[in-house]
Design a protein around this motif. Sequence first.
Motif, PDB file in Angstrom:
ATOM      1  N   LEU A 272       0.835  -1.199   0.000  1.00  0.00           N
ATOM      2  CA  LEU A 272       0.000   0.000   0.000  1.00  0.00           C
ATOM      3  C   LEU A 272       0.873   1.255   0.000  1.00  0.00           C
ATOM      4  O   LEU A 272       0.580   2.225  -0.711  1.00  0.00           O
ATOM      5  CB  LEU A 272      -0.923   0.006   1.217  1.00  0.00           C
ATOM      6  CG  LEU A 272      -1.909  -1.159   1.367  1.00  0.00           C
ATOM      7  CD1 LEU A 272      -2.702  -1.005   2.663  1.00  0.00           C
ATOM      8  CD2 LEU A 272      -2.842  -1.238   0.171  1.00  0.00           C
ATOM      9  N   ALA A 273       1.930   1.245   0.808  1.00  0.00           N
ATOM     10  CA  ALA A 273       2.818   2.399   0.894  1.00  0.00           C
ATOM     11  C   ALA A 273       3.505   2.677  -0.437  1.00  0.00           C
ATOM     12  O   ALA A 273       3.703   3.832  -0.824  1.00  0.00           O
ATOM     13  CB  ALA A 273       3.851   2.183   1.995  1.00  0.00           C
ATOM     14  N   ARG A 274       3.889   1.634  -1.154  1.00  0.00           N
ATOM     15  CA  ARG A 274       4.548   1.813  -2.443  1.00  0.00           C
ATOM     16  C   ARG A 274       3.592   2.351  -3.506  1.00  0.00           C
ATOM     17  O   ARG A 274       3.978   3.153  -4.354  1.00  0.00           O
ATOM     18  CB  ARG A 274       5.130   0.490  -2.923  1.00  0.00           C
ATOM     19  CG  ARG A 274       6.375   0.026  -2.186  1.00  0.00           C
ATOM     20  CD  ARG A 274       6.765  -1.345  -2.682  1.00  0.00           C
ATOM     21  NE  ARG A 274       7.996  -1.839  -2.103  1.00  0.00           N
ATOM     22  CZ  ARG A 274       8.414  -3.084  -2.222  1.00  0.00           C
ATOM     23  NH1 ARG A 274       7.693  -3.952  -2.903  1.00  0.00           N
ATOM     24  NH2 ARG A 274       9.544  -3.469  -1.667  1.00  0.00           N
ATOM     25  N   LEU A 275       2.345   1.896  -3.453  1.00  0.00           N
ATOM     26  CA  LEU A 275       1.404   2.218  -4.524  1.00  0.00           C
ATOM     27  C   LEU A 275       0.749   3.580  -4.368  1.00  0.00           C
ATOM     28  O   LEU A 275       0.295   4.161  -5.356  1.00  0.00           O
ATOM     29  CB  LEU A 275       0.313   1.150  -4.588  1.00  0.00           C
ATOM     30  CG  LEU A 275       0.742  -0.235  -5.083  1.00  0.00           C
ATOM     31  CD1 LEU A 275      -0.366  -1.248  -4.848  1.00  0.00           C
ATOM     32  CD2 LEU A 275       1.111  -0.184  -6.551  1.00  0.00           C
ATOM     33  N   CYS A 276       0.678   4.103  -3.158  1.00  0.00           N
ATOM     34  CA  CYS A 276      -0.029   5.365  -2.953  1.00  0.00           C
ATOM     35  C   CYS A 276       0.756   6.542  -3.514  1.00  0.00           C
ATOM     36  O   CYS A 276       1.960   6.458  -3.770  1.00  0.00           O
ATOM     37  CB  CYS A 276      -0.322   5.586  -1.466  1.00  0.00           C
ATOM     38  SG  CYS A 276       1.131   5.961  -0.458  1.00  0.00           S
ATOM     39  N   ASP A 277       0.053   7.658  -3.695  1.00  0.00           N
ATOM     40  CA  ASP A 277       0.702   8.881  -4.171  1.00  0.00           C
ATOM     41  C   ASP A 277       1.337   9.663  -3.030  1.00  0.00           C
ATOM     42  O   ASP A 277       2.408  10.238  -3.188  1.00  0.00           O
ATOM     43  CB  ASP A 277      -0.323   9.761  -4.897  1.00  0.00           C
ATOM     44  CG  ASP A 277      -0.852   9.103  -6.153  1.00  0.00           C
ATOM     45  OD1 ASP A 277      -0.057   8.903  -7.084  1.00  0.00           O
ATOM     46  OD2 ASP A 277      -2.049   8.773  -6.202  1.00  0.00           O
ATOM     47  N   GLU A 278       0.645   9.715  -1.892  1.00  0.00           N
ATOM     48  CA  GLU A 278       1.195  10.388  -0.716  1.00  0.00           C
ATOM     49  C   GLU A 278       0.922   9.529   0.507  1.00  0.00           C
ATOM     50  O   GLU A 278      -0.174   8.975   0.662  1.00  0.00           O
ATOM     51  CB  GLU A 278       0.592  11.790  -0.537  1.00  0.00           C
ATOM     52  CG  GLU A 278       0.935  12.732  -1.691  1.00  0.00           C
ATOM     53  CD  GLU A 278       0.536  14.172  -1.411  1.00  0.00           C
ATOM     54  OE1 GLU A 278       0.668  14.619  -0.249  1.00  0.00           O
ATOM     55  OE2 GLU A 278       0.095  14.847  -2.354  1.00  0.00           O
ATOM     56  N   LEU A 279       1.924   9.424   1.366  1.00  0.00           N
ATOM     57  CA  LEU A 279       1.850   8.593   2.567  1.00  0.00           C
ATOM     58  C   LEU A 279       1.839   9.501   3.788  1.00  0.00           C
ATOM     59  O   LEU A 279       2.840  10.162   4.077  1.00  0.00           O
ATOM     60  CB  LEU A 279       3.037   7.631   2.617  1.00  0.00           C
ATOM     61  CG  LEU A 279       3.170   6.743   3.852  1.00  0.00           C
ATOM     62  CD1 LEU A 279       1.954   5.842   4.007  1.00  0.00           C
ATOM     63  CD2 LEU A 279       4.442   5.910   3.777  1.00  0.00           C
ATOM     64  N   ILE A 280       0.706   9.561   4.474  1.00  0.00           N
ATOM     65  CA  ILE A 280       0.588  10.394   5.661  1.00  0.00           C
ATOM     66  C   ILE A 280       0.956   9.528   6.861  1.00  0.00           C
ATOM     67  O   ILE A 280       0.176   8.666   7.291  1.00  0.00           O
ATOM     68  CB  ILE A 280      -0.838  10.976   5.806  1.00  0.00           C
ATOM     69  CG1 ILE A 280      -1.130  11.963   4.670  1.00  0.00           C
ATOM     70  CG2 ILE A 280      -0.984  11.700   7.131  1.00  0.00           C
ATOM     71  CD1 ILE A 280      -1.536  11.370   3.381  1.00  0.00           C
ATOM     72  N   LEU A 281       2.164   9.728   7.361  1.00  0.00           N
ATOM     73  CA  LEU A 281       2.683   8.945   8.481  1.00  0.00           C
ATOM     74  C   LEU A 281       2.316   9.661   9.771  1.00  0.00           C
ATOM     75  O   LEU A 281       2.751  10.794  10.007  1.00  0.00           O
ATOM     76  CB  LEU A 281       4.191   8.785   8.357  1.00  0.00           C
ATOM     77  CG  LEU A 281       4.858   7.776   9.283  1.00  0.00           C
ATOM     78  CD1 LEU A 281       4.382   6.358   8.979  1.00  0.00           C
ATOM     79  CD2 LEU A 281       6.379   7.844   9.156  1.00  0.00           C
ATOM     80  N   VAL A 282       1.510   9.012  10.611  1.00  0.00           N
ATOM     81  CA  VAL A 282       0.904   9.668  11.767  1.00  0.00           C
ATOM     82  C   VAL A 282       1.594   9.219  13.046  1.00  0.00           C
ATOM     83  O   VAL A 282       1.706   8.019  13.337  1.00  0.00           O
ATOM     84  CB  VAL A 282      -0.605   9.358  11.846  1.00  0.00           C
ATOM     85  CG1 VAL A 282      -1.246  10.121  13.013  1.00  0.00           C
ATOM     86  CG2 VAL A 282      -1.298   9.711  10.535  1.00  0.00           C
ATOM     87  N   THR A 283       2.034  10.191  13.836  1.00  0.00           N
ATOM     88  CA  THR A 283       2.650   9.934  15.133  1.00  0.00           C
ATOM     89  C   THR A 283       2.098  10.937  16.131  1.00  0.00           C
ATOM     90  O   THR A 283       1.320  11.830  15.786  1.00  0.00           O
ATOM     91  CB  THR A 283       4.182  10.052  15.046  1.00  0.00           C
ATOM     92  OG1 THR A 283       4.770   9.729  16.319  1.00  0.00           O
ATOM     93  CG2 THR A 283       4.622  11.454  14.656  1.00  0.00           C
ATOM     94  N   SER A 284       2.460  10.779  17.387  1.00  0.00           N
ATOM     95  CA  SER A 284       2.239  11.828  18.389  1.00  0.00           C
ATOM     96  C   SER A 284       3.619  12.375  18.757  1.00  0.00           C
ATOM     97  O   SER A 284       4.634  11.911  18.239  1.00  0.00           O
ATOM     98  CB  SER A 284       1.507  11.271  19.614  1.00  0.00           C
ATOM     99  OG  SER A 284       2.368  10.405  20.343  1.00  0.00           O
ATOM    100  N   ASN A 285       3.673  13.346  19.656  1.00  0.00           N
ATOM    101  CA  ASN A 285       4.980  13.904  20.035  1.00  0.00           C
ATOM    102  C   ASN A 285       5.541  13.283  21.294  1.00  0.00           C
ATOM    103  O   ASN A 285       6.525  13.768  21.855  1.00  0.00           O
ATOM    104  CB  ASN A 285       4.892  15.426  20.187  1.00  0.00           C
ATOM    105  CG  ASN A 285       4.054  15.859  21.386  1.00  0.00           C
ATOM    106  OD1 ASN A 285       3.020  15.251  21.681  1.00  0.00           O
ATOM    107  ND2 ASN A 285       4.469  16.911  22.069  1.00  0.00           N
ATOM    108  N   GLU A 286       4.934  12.185  21.761  1.00  0.00           N
ATOM    109  CA  GLU A 286       5.450  11.492  22.923  1.00  0.00           C
ATOM    110  C   GLU A 286       6.634  10.614  22.528  1.00  0.00           C
ATOM    111  O   GLU A 286       6.708  10.113  21.399  1.00  0.00           O
ATOM    112  CB  GLU A 286       4.341  10.656  23.560  1.00  0.00           C
ATOM    113  CG  GLU A 286       3.189  11.502  24.081  1.00  0.00           C
ATOM    114  CD  GLU A 286       2.009  10.658  24.533  1.00  0.00           C
ATOM    115  OE1 GLU A 286       1.250  11.135  25.391  1.00  0.00           O
ATOM    116  OE2 GLU A 286       1.855   9.532  24.012  1.00  0.00           O
TER     117      GLU A 286
END
Length: 400
Positions: A272-286
Amino acid sequence: MSMTRRNFGQWKILLICPDPGMRTAMEGLLADCLPFSPIIALPEYPTRAMLEDALGGHGINLCFVDATSRDEWALALLSDLSLLNPKLPVVALHATNDPELILKTLRQGATEFLCAPLTEDQFCTVMERIASVHRARGGAEGRVFCFMPVKGACGASTLACNAAWHWRKLTQGRVLLADLDPLAGTVAFLAKVKQNYSFLDALSRGGELDEDIWKGLVSTKNGVDVLAAPEQPVHGINGDANPAGLFQFMRASYDAILIDTGGPYGGWNIGLARLCDELILVTSNELPALHAAQRALANLENHRVELSKIRLVVNRFRKEVGLQKELVEAALHLEVFHVIPNSPVDVQQAVVEGKPVPVNSPAGKGFLQLTEKLAGKSMEPAAAQPKAGGLSGILSIFRK
């Protein structure tokens, strides 16, 4: 009745076919049915480097692959094609009507298939489906955005849902929210939609997917089509499925496809990561989440996911806990694309009601601003990002 007078348009074709008889038959069909389309014919299965060379610079927009001369090579080739060009229509050519092999080729990324004997009517029926999808979008295709958490409980699913609803309101375009997490998908619950089918049903259809079938697979919420994950966890999907064919259908049907994923590990998620146009990688600041983000970025890089398409989003930002934006960027060696403040009460209430988080709340405003940036419709400058207090020596935690 002959269909050769049908106008399928002009294509630039790559024909990969070691079987001389099948190759001769295909060249005859292409000459009769697509007479003005240039062809690059390869009599052997190419290496990945040779395939990249064949696809690069020639404008190839249609491919036919012999799937039976050496089926293992053919399946690997189909997988490579889907990774190198997810938008490319690929037709698998079968010497026999073997349902198991046909299904494998569709799962590995083939869009359609043809079975010997290769007849004119069979060929034109397949071309009509390919050409109709191309015409329906006027040659344009929707963009795919993957929302991927670095670890559990980062809020990626909530973010994907809210972004989809905002996207629809901002653009009035066709928007799909797809939950492609086979183990712990929660989008149907968050959106409060009735779940009759899942994305696995779409995968199993392969090249048979059409508009009528698709309407039965999705639900609608706030003007957004929702494709759910299976209700019960499904293990072992990594080695059995390739999402390329599903991606192609979704791109042809929607202006924007927002995908919720299970995380940055495993063959399915990496695909999925390879095929998508943009990868929104979600984290917190902890700190635990940022450590997970560092590992996630390393894993994505090891699996050849382009760094240039990763958009790092810090969700649930708490200024009293964790790192400030500048320290996050320094620790991860990646620019922070957007910061979303923490407002748990507002988010919890919206989840209970199955509604978007109100835009007059800190998190709701952050979701809207992120969607505007991704959709290229920013209405106002982003507010100054909140900062946490200085943390002496904190970067040493992330140094290898």
